[in-house]
Design a protein around this motif. Structure first.
Motif, PDB file in Angstrom:
ATOM      1  N   ARG A 234       0.856  -1.184   0.000  1.00  0.00           N
ATOM      2  CA  ARG A 234       0.000   0.000   0.000  1.00  0.00           C
ATOM      3  C   ARG A 234       0.891   1.232   0.000  1.00  0.00           C
ATOM      4  NH1 ARG A 234      -3.012   2.420   4.003  1.00  0.00           N
ATOM      5  NH2 ARG A 234      -2.268   0.886   5.502  1.00  0.00           N
ATOM      6  N   PRO A 235       0.893   1.995  -1.104  1.00  0.00           N
ATOM      7  CA  PRO A 235       1.739   3.185  -1.147  1.00  0.00           C
ATOM      8  C   PRO A 235       1.236   4.259  -0.190  1.00  0.00           C
ATOM      9  CG  PRO A 235       0.362   3.066  -3.109  1.00  0.00           C
ATOM     10  CD  PRO A 235       0.094   1.812  -2.324  1.00  0.00           C
ATOM     11  N   ALA A 236       2.174   5.030   0.361  1.00  0.00           N
ATOM     12  CA  ALA A 236       1.786   6.108   1.270  1.00  0.00           C
ATOM     13  C   ALA A 236       0.929   7.122   0.524  1.00  0.00           C
ATOM     14  CB  ALA A 236       3.043   6.775   1.844  1.00  0.00           C
ATOM     15  N   ASP A 237       1.275   7.353  -0.735  1.00  0.00           N
ATOM     16  CA  ASP A 237       0.501   8.279  -1.560  1.00  0.00           C
ATOM     17  C   ASP A 237      -0.433   7.455  -2.458  1.00  0.00           C
ATOM     18  OD1 ASP A 237      -0.532  10.046  -3.354  1.00  0.00           O
ATOM     19  OD2 ASP A 237       1.409  10.690  -4.196  1.00  0.00           O
ATOM     20  N   PRO A 238      -1.756   7.527  -2.205  1.00  0.00           N
ATOM     21  CA  PRO A 238      -2.706   6.702  -2.967  1.00  0.00           C
ATOM     22  C   PRO A 238      -2.580   6.891  -4.475  1.00  0.00           C
ATOM     23  CG  PRO A 238      -3.815   7.828  -1.156  1.00  0.00           C
ATOM     24  CD  PRO A 238      -2.426   8.391  -1.230  1.00  0.00           C
ATOM     25  N   ALA A 239      -2.105   8.059  -4.896  1.00  0.00           N
ATOM     26  CA  ALA A 239      -1.974   8.330  -6.324  1.00  0.00           C
ATOM     27  C   ALA A 239      -0.925   7.424  -6.976  1.00  0.00           C
ATOM     28  CB  ALA A 239      -1.616   9.801  -6.557  1.00  0.00           C
ATOM     29  N   ARG A 240      -0.059   6.828  -6.161  1.00  0.00           N
ATOM     30  CA  ARG A 240       0.987   5.962  -6.725  1.00  0.00           C
ATOM     31  C   ARG A 240       0.573   4.491  -6.802  1.00  0.00           C
ATOM     32  NH1 ARG A 240       6.162   8.160  -6.711  1.00  0.00           N
ATOM     33  NH2 ARG A 240       6.244   6.852  -8.569  1.00  0.00           N
ATOM     34  N   ILE A 285       8.767   5.138  -4.559  1.00  0.00           N
ATOM     35  CA  ILE A 285       7.428   4.952  -3.984  1.00  0.00           C
ATOM     36  C   ILE A 285       7.550   4.631  -2.492  1.00  0.00           C
ATOM     37  CG2 ILE A 285       5.289   3.600  -4.048  1.00  0.00           C
ATOM     38  CD1 ILE A 285       5.934   2.965  -6.997  1.00  0.00           C
TER      39      ILE A 285
END
Ligand code: ADP
Ligand code: MG
Length: 326
Positions: A234-240, A285
């Motif tokens: 699960r990336p910290a930034d959902p956009a990634r 990421i």
């Protein structure tokens, strides 16, 4: 331990279609047997046969040592059944519903009222006891329905999709009630489409698909049998997420599922982990979660059948509301 229910080779046909194609099952006394399967897989048909409401076309079943076809009265005395839809009388109050059932079971007027009050108390319905059931929330209706099936103190309880349509809070409440009943020594046959529910409540599980048992075991055994572990990122930034999913796919070379902000894939070789870490780092990421875990039952079902548990077409032929009392 004794077997509370034992069925062998149950077959049932409906107008040319085969609902059950040879189902074997055993429910151990005092345990919860989960019958897991998508819509139309034969769960209700199985329950109806074990409740003596439907005759099998083949095979045999014993409940509490009594044959369901030859000794239906003895079987009915042992079981409580709660159908998929609430079967209480909506115009009657909680007290009236339960008192009526108790009277039908031969309780005296006073004993019937006492039993009703006791069950309403146990299911947190005392405050709503004198209100018509139609004013109850879905969760309250389901609890009243369950209470109704317990009036006669059954030693076996059949719950056919007891939490379908309930919100998570009501579902948790119902799970607690089931656990309590099991704590009291009641044997439970639970059907469900929810793998999490079987995981939470069942000691043993059979997985039904198209009227056949396609897998059986404890929840842990089913998960182990699916073999692979699941890698989840699960990336910290959902956009990634898309990029992270691409990395997971490239490294594991297996199908990636994206859900709840995470990407997951089956892995048979845990050694892919460092490679995933390296690639994520190369792409810059940052991750909020990076785990290797055992599969959920949902993923197990997918592995066994090649499709998600909730992917089966609904056929709209659910059995009518039903319940038997002792
Ligand atoms: N009374 C009936 N008449 C005709 N077909 C039925 C009847 N009851 C069930 N079926 C069929 O048998 C299959 C199994 O149904 P059911 O046991 O209700 O499945 P589930 O409870 O797992 O959704 C389905 O294909 C369903 O359409
Ligand atoms: Mg059903």
């Amino acid at each position: 331990m004794t077997d509370a229910i034992r069925a062998e080779g149950l077959v049932k046909h409906f107008k040319g279609s085969t609902a059950l194609a040879g189902v074997d099952l055993v429910a151990r006394e005092g345990a919860v047997l989960g019958v897991l399967g998508p819509n139309g897989s034969g769960k209700t048909t199985t329950v109806r046969i074990l409740a003596t409401l439907l005759r099998p076309d083949g095979g045999r079943a014993e409940v509490g040592g009594f044959d369901v076809v030859r000794r239906p009265h003895e079987v009915r005395r042992l079981i409580g059944l709660t159908g998929q839809y609430a079967a209480v009388d909506a115009d009657l109050s909680g007290t009236q519903n339960l008192t009526l059932i108790a009277r039908l079971l031969g309780y005296s007027r006073g004993d019937a009222r006492a039993r009703a009050a006791e069950l309403l108390e146990r299911f947190g319905l005392t405050d709503a006891a004198e209100r018509a059931a139609k004013t109850y929330s879905g969760g309250m209706r389901r609890r009243l329905d369950l209470a109704a099936s317990l009036v006669g103190r059954p030693s076996l309880l059949y719950l056919d999709e007891p939490t379908t349509g309930l919100d998570p809070h009501s579902r948790n409440e119902l799970w607690d009630v089931v656990r309590e009943l099991v704590g009291d020594g009641v044997t439970v046959l639970l059907t469900t489409q929810y793998l999490e529910e079987a995981d939470q409540l069942a000691d043993d599980i059979i997985v039904l698909d198209h009227g056949k048992v396609i897998s059986r075991g404890t929840p842990d055994e089913l998960k182990e049998r699916a073999g692979a572990q699941v890698l989840q990122v699960r990336p910290a930034d959902p956009a990634r997420l898309d990029r992270a999913a691409a990395v997971v796919e490239a490294v594991t070379r297996s199908e990636v599922r994206s859900a709840d902000g995470g990407a997951s894939a089956s892995v048979t070789d845990p050694a892919v982990m460092p490679e995933v870490v390296r690639r994520l780092d190369e792409e810059g990421i940052a991750v909020a979660e990076l785990t290797l875990r055992r599969p959920s039952l949902d993923e197990v079902f997918l592995a066994i059948t090649g499709r998600p548990a909730d992917d089966a077409p609904a056929d709209g032929t659910e059995a009518a509301p039903e319940r038997t009392h002792a």
